[in-house]
Design an enzyme around this catalytic site. Structure first.
Site, PDB file in Angstrom:
ATOM      1  N   ASP A 228     -14.163   3.167   4.834  1.00  0.00           N
ATOM      2  CA  ASP A 228     -12.790   3.743   4.477  1.00  0.00           C
ATOM      3  C   ASP A 228     -12.826   5.138   4.837  1.00  0.00           C
ATOM      4  OD1 ASP A 228     -10.342   4.827   3.756  1.00  0.00           O
ATOM      5  OD2 ASP A 228      -9.781   3.210   2.404  1.00  0.00           O
TER       6      ASP A 228
ATOM      7  N   MET B  52      -7.792   2.737  -6.559  1.00  0.00           N
ATOM      8  CA  MET B  52      -8.547   4.315  -7.096  1.00  0.00           C
ATOM      9  C   MET B  52      -8.127   4.564  -9.145  1.00  0.00           C
ATOM     10  SD  MET B  52      -8.519   6.094  -3.522  1.00  0.00           S
ATOM     11  CE  MET B  52      -7.417   5.282  -2.629  1.00  0.00           C
TER      12      MET B  52
ATOM     13  N   HIS C 202      -7.450  -1.804  -3.231  1.00  0.00           N
ATOM     14  CA  HIS C 202      -8.194  -1.128  -3.026  1.00  0.00           C
ATOM     15  C   HIS C 202      -8.025   0.633  -4.707  1.00  0.00           C
ATOM     16  CE1 HIS C 202     -10.742   3.354  -2.040  1.00  0.00           C
ATOM     17  NE2 HIS C 202     -11.236   3.105  -3.426  1.00  0.00           N
TER      18      HIS C 202
ATOM     19  N   HIS D 211      -4.522  -2.860   3.782  1.00  0.00           N
ATOM     20  CA  HIS D 211      -5.419  -2.103   2.606  1.00  0.00           C
ATOM     21  C   HIS D 211      -3.933  -1.077   2.719  1.00  0.00           C
ATOM     22  CE1 HIS D 211      -9.117  -0.764   2.101  1.00  0.00           C
ATOM     23  NE2 HIS D 211      -8.095   0.942   1.406  1.00  0.00           N
TER      24      HIS D 211
ATOM     25  N   ASP E 216      -3.266   1.143  -0.837  1.00  0.00           N
ATOM     26  CA  ASP E 216      -4.608   2.492  -1.498  1.00  0.00           C
ATOM     27  C   ASP E 216      -3.833   2.375  -3.034  1.00  0.00           C
ATOM     28  OD1 ASP E 216      -6.913   3.336   0.008  1.00  0.00           O
ATOM     29  OD2 ASP E 216      -5.628   3.396   1.485  1.00  0.00           O
TER      30      ASP E 216
ATOM     31  N   SER F 188      -4.412   0.932   6.722  1.00  0.00           N
ATOM     32  CA  SER F 188      -4.058   2.108   5.451  1.00  0.00           C
ATOM     33  C   SER F 188      -2.830   1.586   5.832  1.00  0.00           C
ATOM     34  CB  SER F 188      -5.087   2.762   5.410  1.00  0.00           C
ATOM     35  OG  SER F 188      -4.196   2.967   3.377  1.00  0.00           O
TER      36      SER F 188
END
Length: 219
Positions: free
Chosen positions: A176, A69, A67, A34, A36, A9
């Site tokens: 995760d 969020m 990902h 990854h 975030d 990440s």
């Protein structure tokens, strides 16, 4: 044999040399990158926009695993797809219409996935399992890096693995949060096949050694 994947990440990377960091973990044996994405609205932090994803895309051939969020999801997902994302996962609580968001991601040329928070029921999977490629289980509360793995996550990982097996579909089960060399084997045993790790990799002095150690634990 399970095809395990390690996804560093970049939330834990050195932002002043992000391109170098991405290249370094790719060379060290990472299987995907990854990303975030936090919006300081759905979660209490602010991180990357599509332009960062676009700047990383030419640096590596590894899949970019985004990902989200963030809320709202639909337009943002389309922007990240244009920026070079390969996989986009999102939280069902962050969109008004989960099924439509999945379709938008797929129509944009990306694989779609659902993210399950620590206290979120896995019930929504019953209605979308035939349309997604990934289930991402958060083993920490989303919003910050460097948190400790929530022990109750093992039970949820086992539950989701069972649901996936019963579906007969090839769906990746990603975890995760708080993953390191001490717990990755137990997480895999519970049913995970993809592991997002930030601090355990970018916090190490030797990225190759850190990733090799995680993979060694999975043998």
């Amino acid at each position: 044999m399970v095809n395990y994947k390690i996804a560093p990440s970049i939330l834990s990377a050195d932002f002043s040399k992000l391109g170098e960091e991405v290249d370094a973990v790719a060379r060290a044996g990472a299987d995907m990158i990854h990303i975030d994405v936090m919006d300081n609205h759905y979660v209490p932090n602010l991180t990357f926009g599509p332009m960062v994803c676009k700047s990383i895309r030419p640096i590596t051939t590894l899949p970019l695993d985004v990902h989200l969020m963030a809320t709202p999801v639909d337009r943002l997902a389309q922007e990240f797809a244009k920026a070079g994302a390969n996989v986009i996962t999102f939280h069902p609580e962050a969109t008004d219409h989960v099924d439509r968001t999945i379709q938008i991601i797929q129509d944009s040329g990306c694989k779609a996935g659902i993210v399950i928070n620590p206290a979120t029921s896995i019930g929504c999977l019953d209605w979308v399992l035939d349309k997604i490629s990934v289930v991402l289980i958060m083993s920490v509360n989303p919003g910050f890096g460097g948190q400790e793995f929530i022990q109750g996550s093992y039970r949820k990982i086992k539950q989701v693995r069972k649901v996936i097996q019963e579906s007969g579909r090839e769906i990746s089960l990603q975890v995760d949060g708080g993953i390191n060399g001490e717990n990755i084997r137990a997480i895999a045993k519970a049913g995970a096949d993809s592991f997002v790790s930030g601090s355990a990799i970018f916090g190490a002095s030797n990225y190759h050694g850190a990733i090799a150690n995680l993979k060694q634990q999975l043998l």
